[in-house]
Structures are given as C-alpha cells and as structure tokens.
Design a protein around this motif. Structure first.
Motif, PDB file in Angstrom:
ATOM      1  N   LEU A   7      -3.519  -8.429 -10.843  1.00  0.00           N
ATOM      2  CA  LEU A   7      -3.547  -8.314  -9.392  1.00  0.00           C
ATOM      3  C   LEU A   7      -2.825  -7.063  -8.901  1.00  0.00           C
ATOM      4  CD1 LEU A   7      -2.593 -11.974  -8.337  1.00  0.00           C
ATOM      5  CD2 LEU A   7      -4.877 -11.041  -8.810  1.00  0.00           C
ATOM      6  N   SER A   8      -3.198  -6.650  -7.683  1.00  0.00           N
ATOM      7  CA  SER A   8      -2.444  -5.663  -6.909  1.00  0.00           C
ATOM      8  C   SER A   8      -2.121  -6.308  -5.573  1.00  0.00           C
ATOM      9  CB  SER A   8      -3.277  -4.397  -6.687  1.00  0.00           C
ATOM     10  OG  SER A   8      -3.642  -3.818  -7.917  1.00  0.00           O
ATOM     11  N   LEU A   9      -0.978  -5.966  -5.017  1.00  0.00           N
ATOM     12  CA  LEU A   9      -0.573  -6.500  -3.724  1.00  0.00           C
ATOM     13  C   LEU A   9      -0.428  -5.364  -2.720  1.00  0.00           C
ATOM     14  CD1 LEU A   9       2.291  -8.972  -4.800  1.00  0.00           C
ATOM     15  CD2 LEU A   9      -0.170  -9.445  -4.608  1.00  0.00           C
ATOM     16  N   TYR A  10      -0.993  -5.570  -1.536  1.00  0.00           N
ATOM     17  CA  TYR A  10      -0.780  -4.630  -0.434  1.00  0.00           C
ATOM     18  C   TYR A  10      -0.128  -5.384   0.711  1.00  0.00           C
ATOM     19  CZ  TYR A  10      -1.465  -1.707   3.623  1.00  0.00           C
ATOM     20  OH  TYR A  10      -1.236  -0.969   4.766  1.00  0.00           O
ATOM     21  N   LEU A  11       1.032  -4.910   1.164  1.00  0.00           N
ATOM     22  CA  LEU A  11       1.764  -5.549   2.253  1.00  0.00           C
ATOM     23  C   LEU A  11       1.751  -4.620   3.463  1.00  0.00           C
ATOM     24  CD1 LEU A  11       3.480  -6.069  -0.651  1.00  0.00           C
ATOM     25  CD2 LEU A  11       4.653  -7.655   0.870  1.00  0.00           C
ATOM     26  N   HIS A  12       1.162  -5.097   4.566  1.00  0.00           N
ATOM     27  CA  HIS A  12       1.037  -4.271   5.762  1.00  0.00           C
ATOM     28  C   HIS A  12       2.086  -4.666   6.798  1.00  0.00           C
ATOM     29  CE1 HIS A  12      -1.060  -1.529   8.437  1.00  0.00           C
ATOM     30  NE2 HIS A  12      -0.899  -2.411   9.408  1.00  0.00           N
ATOM     31  N   VAL A  47      -0.725  -8.559   8.829  1.00  0.00           N
ATOM     32  CA  VAL A  47      -1.724  -8.393   9.884  1.00  0.00           C
ATOM     33  C   VAL A  47      -2.737  -7.303   9.531  1.00  0.00           C
ATOM     34  CG1 VAL A  47      -2.015  -7.580  12.256  1.00  0.00           C
ATOM     35  CG2 VAL A  47      -0.247  -9.246  11.726  1.00  0.00           C
ATOM     36  N   SER A  48      -4.016  -7.610   9.684  1.00  0.00           N
ATOM     37  CA  SER A  48      -5.147  -6.677   9.520  1.00  0.00           C
ATOM     38  C   SER A  48      -5.354  -6.181   8.097  1.00  0.00           C
ATOM     39  CB  SER A  48      -5.019  -5.470  10.464  1.00  0.00           C
ATOM     40  OG  SER A  48      -4.111  -4.506   9.960  1.00  0.00           O
ATOM     41  N   SER A  49      -4.542  -6.626   7.143  1.00  0.00           N
ATOM     42  CA  SER A  49      -4.665  -6.113   5.781  1.00  0.00           C
ATOM     43  C   SER A  49      -5.990  -6.534   5.160  1.00  0.00           C
ATOM     44  CB  SER A  49      -3.504  -6.593   4.917  1.00  0.00           C
ATOM     45  OG  SER A  49      -3.545  -7.994   4.781  1.00  0.00           O
ATOM     46  N   ILE A  50      -6.485  -5.707   4.256  1.00  0.00           N
ATOM     47  CA  ILE A  50      -7.761  -5.947   3.593  1.00  0.00           C
ATOM     48  C   ILE A  50      -7.526  -6.144   2.103  1.00  0.00           C
ATOM     49  CG2 ILE A  50     -10.030  -4.986   3.054  1.00  0.00           C
ATOM     50  CD1 ILE A  50      -9.885  -3.407   5.645  1.00  0.00           C
TER      51      ILE A  50
END
Length: 454
Positions: A47-52, A321-324
């Motif tokens: 996995l990769s995680l993106y935190l907005h 919020v709004s992360s893809i």
C-alpha cells in the motif's frame, strides 16, 4: 511563434495524473463499494498512503489545490482527530495489518497540524500498518513556516523526504501571486531540515506566472540549484479561474503568452540539465543518484496525483478531505466538505462520495498514457495483448496521432509510438488521443475544461 506552437500550445488537455481523470468520477462509487474493495485486497498487496490536510495560513493566488486559509489552531486540531479516526476506519476494513511502502502528506500545508497531532498520526500509522524498510515518507512544506523545531519533529515522525514550495524567487512575481518569501527564508528552511538529517529535498518551481520572464526564471533556477536539492519540479502554471475563483486575483494581462511560456520552460530545462540534473518526464528533474533518476533508468517510474513518483505501491489509500485513492478495482475520492467528511467518519462511514470503477479498456488506456507520460514511448500492441484486447481496439486512437506524426512530433511504426525531442512539450496531446472520455460530458453533464497543453 512556430507552426507547432501556434497549432498545439493553447489546446486544453488533462495533465494525466490519473486515467480516467477526476472530472469523470461519479457517485456510482459509494462508501459500501469502497469498503468491499478494501476488504478484497489480497494481504500481500503493498500500500501507499496519501494524507491530505486542506489548510494554509493564507491562500496564494496561483494555488490549484483543495485548501483554505485559517489563522486558528482549533480547526487543525479537530481535523487531526478526524484524520486519526479515518485511518482507524480504513484499517478496520482492510483487516490484517498491511505493508506500506510510501507515505505522502499533502495539502495545503500539512505541517500546520499541531506537533502533538503530527506525532500521534505518524505513531498510529506505525501501529496499524507494517512500514517497509525502504519506505519513502514525504511531506509538502511551505518554507515560511519551517522552523528548527518543526524539522526535528519531522525527523522523529520518520519523514525522509521534504518538498518545498518555492515557485519563484523574484519579488515582483511573488507579489503578483500572493506568495512573498525571500531567498533567506528558503535557505533557512533548507538549513533547518538538513541539520535535522533530512537531506532528500525537493523544490517546486513554476513557469508561466504573472510578470515572469525568461531572465527571472533563470535567476530562480540558478539560486535554487545553489541550494542543491535532490529534485526540482518545474510545473507550468495552470490558470483555471473557472475552477479556482481566487485565481481571479491574478491580472491576466500580466500572464506570459504561450510562446513565452515555452521559452521559459525550455530555458529552465536547459539550465537544470547543464547543472547536472536528469530530465524526467514533462516537468521533473533529479540528481543522477536520486531514486527518481534511478527509477527512470530502470523503467520503474510512475505517475499519480502527486505527479511523477517512485511509488511502487499496488494500491493508494487516500485519507482526508477530497483525497483520491486508487485500488485495482478503481478510483475513490473523499467528500470535499470538511463538515460532511467529519460527520461521516463519526458515523463509522468511509467518507467517499465518488469514484470510478475501472474496466479492462480503462486499465489498458491508463497503462498507455502512463508510459507516454513517463518515458515518451509505448508499445501499444504489447499493452493490448497484456490486457487481452486486439490491437484494432486502439485503431481510432492511433489514427488521431497522424497529425502529430505529420508534424514530426512523434513516430508511430507497428503501433510503437515514440515522442520525438521536439514533440515532448506536447506529450499530453498525444496522451489525449488514447483518452476515451476526453471531450465528453462528465457525470455533471458539463464537458470538463483543462489547462493549456504547454
């Protein structure tokens, strides 16, 4: 202006950080469907995680990100608590502890979160996920808010790469874009990060800004190179005031014409390569020993919502919020309203409101477009075979390339497409030939508008 520039530069095409592009996401992807996609991921999936984090202290005129200004810390503290709850919610749907190879904090200015919140969030991730030894843990920073204490906090969090928003170092340009920061501020931020052991630094620069000239951008490049960042991204400013209303603060009469934009990009590109950086794709540059330059040489370069990346994760989990996010089954995007996002999480509901379920055709076209955008070449026949499709499936797309072939911007022999050096600034136009949704109405029934090709 050259014939090519006159014909192509002002065309509006997507940036292709995903395929299909976000305007074509729809409400067909629900929280429950996303939950089933998470649960169905094999345990061995990396996995990769993106935190907005959608907050800044002030809003820059040029910004195209989903963010808002706040001078208070209370919204940041509440946001961090909700982000923790979302991470726990996602981990619960995943079930078993999963490996994470890449973490990226974006925004906004994610470092505005309180120090305690940053440490708690990074600690929670370490508890709920297995972080691989080769983990890249990156964060986007505003140089104006990088202190020695913040740099030490980032090191404790395990951050090992930082991206600094430089944009331009000319005072007149800075005033025109609402982002005033001196060279001394940037240098101090770099020193703080390096003193804390964070040596992998990226600089984000922009061309096509108001009042910018070839000379001013070359000065920005020279002073940036002097600080020896590992990578430099050179983005073309996307003027989309119909989407980002604060961009109306920019006087359009001060924006450079397409020919000037291209001259700036070419001059900056040449200067960066002369300084020893390897050109990567459309707008990135890296030191030869940087992992991105190595990934390019080894054919492992990828492209996602952060642009060019070394991220090899098989599924990207978007948080905030709004992360893809992108899973093998398709794309998901969180709600864009902070209040709704928080309420959904409080109710134990994954805060998704749209996405896209991928078909075999979508996956094949995504592979073609990514290869064009990362290596300027693609064997369409090989990708068609890999996805169980006949080459004739892409006949219409290949036919759309004939104009570019006639102009010497690419070659196409036996369905092997290669962008010529002269054609590289127009690679997004070549990619659009394979976009089955380009020019068609999105779910909102509105045909999406995009930024200029150059």
């Amino acid at each position: 202006m050259s014939d090519h520039l006159a014909r192509y530069a002002a065309r509006n095409v997507p940036r292709y950080t995903s395929y299909p592009t976000a305007p074509h996401f729809s409400a067909e992807v629900t929280s429950s469907l996303y939950g089933s996609w998470l649960a169905a991921l094999p345990e061995e999936t990396d996995l990769s995680l993106y935190l907005h984090v959608p907050y800044c202290r002030e809003l820059c005129h040029y910004c195209g990100c989903h963010t808002k200004a706040t001078r208070k810390d209370a919204p940041l503290e509440q946001y961090a608590r909700s982000l923790e709850a979302e991470i726990e919610l996602v981990a619960g749907h995943l079930g078993a502890q999963r490996r994470v190879r890449h973490i990226h904090w974006g925004g906004g200015t994610p470092s505005l979160l309180p120090e305690a919140s940053l440490l708690e969030l990074s600690g929670l991730i370490r508890v709920l996920f297995e972080l691989t030894p080769d983990l890249e843990h990156a964060i986007e920073l505003d140089p104006r808010y990088v202190t020695r204490r913040l740099a030490l906090t980032l090191a404790v969090m395990g951050i090992n790469r930082a991206s600094l928003g430089v944009q331009d170092l000319n005072p007149d340009v800075q005033k025109a874009i609402g982002r005033v920061q001196s060279y001394e501020v940037l240098q101090a931020a770099v020193d703080h990060l390096r003193d804390a052991g964070l040596d992998a630094l990226n600089f984000d620069l922009m061309y096509g800004l108001p009042l910018q000239t070839r000379d001013t951008i070359l000065d920005t490049v020279a002073r940036s190179v002097a600080l020896q960042p590992s990578r430099i991204a050179l983005f073309g400013y996307a003027h989309v005031p119909w989407m980002k209303k604060h961009q109306r603060l920019i006087d359009e009469s001060t924006l450079p014409a397409p020919a000037e934009r291209l001259a700036m990009a070419d001059a900056a590109r040449e200067a960066l390569m002369d300084a020893g950086y390897v050109a990567i794709g459309l707008d990135h540059f890296a030191r030869p020993d940087d992992s991105m330059a190595i990934a390019l040489a080894e054919g492992r370069l990828k492209r996602n919502f952060q642009g060019y990346t070394t991220d090899q994760g098989e599924a990207l989990i978007g948080l905030g919020v709004s992360s893809i996010g992108r899973l093998p089954a398709g794309f998901v995007q969180n709600v864009s309203d902070t209040g709704t996002w928080q309420r959904m999480i409080e109710n134990g509901q994954l805060p998704v409101n749209k996405g896209f379920t991928l078909s075999d055709d979508d996956r094949a076209r995504a592979d073609i477009i990514e290869q064009l955008m990362t290596s300027y070449t693609v064997d369409v026949a090989r990708i068609a075979e890999r996805h169980g499709l006949p080459l004739s499936h892409f006949s219409d797309s290949l036919a759309k390339l004939e104009e570019l072939v006639a102009d010497g911007l690419l070659t196409c022999k036996d369905a092997w497409v290669k962008i010529t050096p002269e054609g590289r600034p127009y690679v997004r136009i070549a990619a659009a030939a394979f976009d089955a949704y380009f020019g068609k109405a999105a779910p909102s029934t509105i045909v999406p508008r995009h930024s200029m090709a150059v």
